[in-house]
Write a protein that holds these residues in place. Structure first.
Motif: not given
Length: 255
Positions: A97-98, A108-113, A133-142, A164-169
């Motif tokens: 997401i960007d 539609i970015q979320e749908d494609a992701f 500019n989309a850490f929260d949105e990316v983390f929600n989907i992850l 960083a720790k959340q991404a690693i999780s």
């Protein structure tokens, strides 16, 4: 010493004048593994040609870049699926997401992701995430998709220690490139609190050239400046950084 560039757009028009020479410079310096992220269908043939020209060194990804998620995104996603059935790919990327360029396409970015994460799981491939500019949105989907079948690289990581720790999780390695060498890059202030087993090297060339090349065209050779910086941050040899990060890339991409 084998060095791996886990994210480089070597098919970019920025290299049209000297592509082969530029790649050879990197290979001669020990950078022998290049992972090539996709953007959209317009670059497919360029990527395949790159693989044909340097078959032992190029490892391609298939995917739809979030800034290229437009009205025709479902056709583009179908193209990604077709490619996966015809050629060998080592990841689904870069996807994500960007919200820097266009917030109106978030849905539609979320749908494609999500769709491409499912593709990765179906093909047992890692994902390579683009997040701006989309850490929260990316983390929600992850968070929705987390599990042993979700893994990959958080490309061009520029977040906080907590992020960083959340991404690693979520079974993500952190892609570290030129930003680590910037005076205002910030990640260099906490990177030594992240175990090297979670790090891979990248350039994102032709973008984000490291200091002292900042503002100029980036190329894979300049990963040596990233390697040098991480050697300082982790207080260990460049050879050790190269060995560990290359092994991490092998663990992720299975090659």
């Amino acid at each position: 010493m084998i060095i791996t560039d886990t994210h480089t757009h070597l098919y970019s028009e920025a290299f049209d004048e000297d592509r082969s020479e530029m790649i050879q410079r990197a290979i001669d310096a020990g950078i022998s593994r290049f992972f090539i992220p996709a953007i959209d269908s317009e670059y497919t043939e360029r990527m395949l040609q790159l693989k044909r020209n340097f078959p032992e060194h190029m490892f391609l990804m298939s995917g739809l870049h979030p800034t290229h998620v437009k009205e025709n995104y479902k056709a583009e996603l179908h193209h990604v699926e077709e490619l996966l059935s015809k050629h060998t790919y080592y990841a689904i990327g870069e996807i994500g997401i960007d919200l820097y360029w266009d917030q109106s396409t978030l849905a539609i970015q979320e749908d494609a992701f999500r769709h491409q994460i499912q593709l990765a799981k179906q093909h047992k491939l890692p994902i390579v995430i683009h997040c701006r500019n989309a850490f929260d949105e990316v983390f929600n989907i992850l968070e929705e998709e987390k599990g042993t079948d979700l893994f990959g690289v958080f490309h061009c990581f520029t977040g906080t220690l907590s992020q960083a720790k959340q991404a690693i999780s979520y079974n993500m390695k952190l892609g570290i490139g030129g930003v680590a060498t910037f005076k205002n890059g910030k990640i260099d202030t906490f990177l030594n609190e992240i175990d090297l087993k979670h790090i891979v090297l990248e350039t994102d060339s032709p973008y984000l050239a490291p200091t002292p090349y900042r503002g100029k065209r980036n190329e894979s050779l300049y990963i040596l400046k990233v390697l040098e910086k991480l050697s300082d941050i982790y207080e260990c040899s460049e050879a050790e950084i190269a060995t560990i990060t290359t092994q991490n890339s092998k663990d992720i991409f299975s090659i």
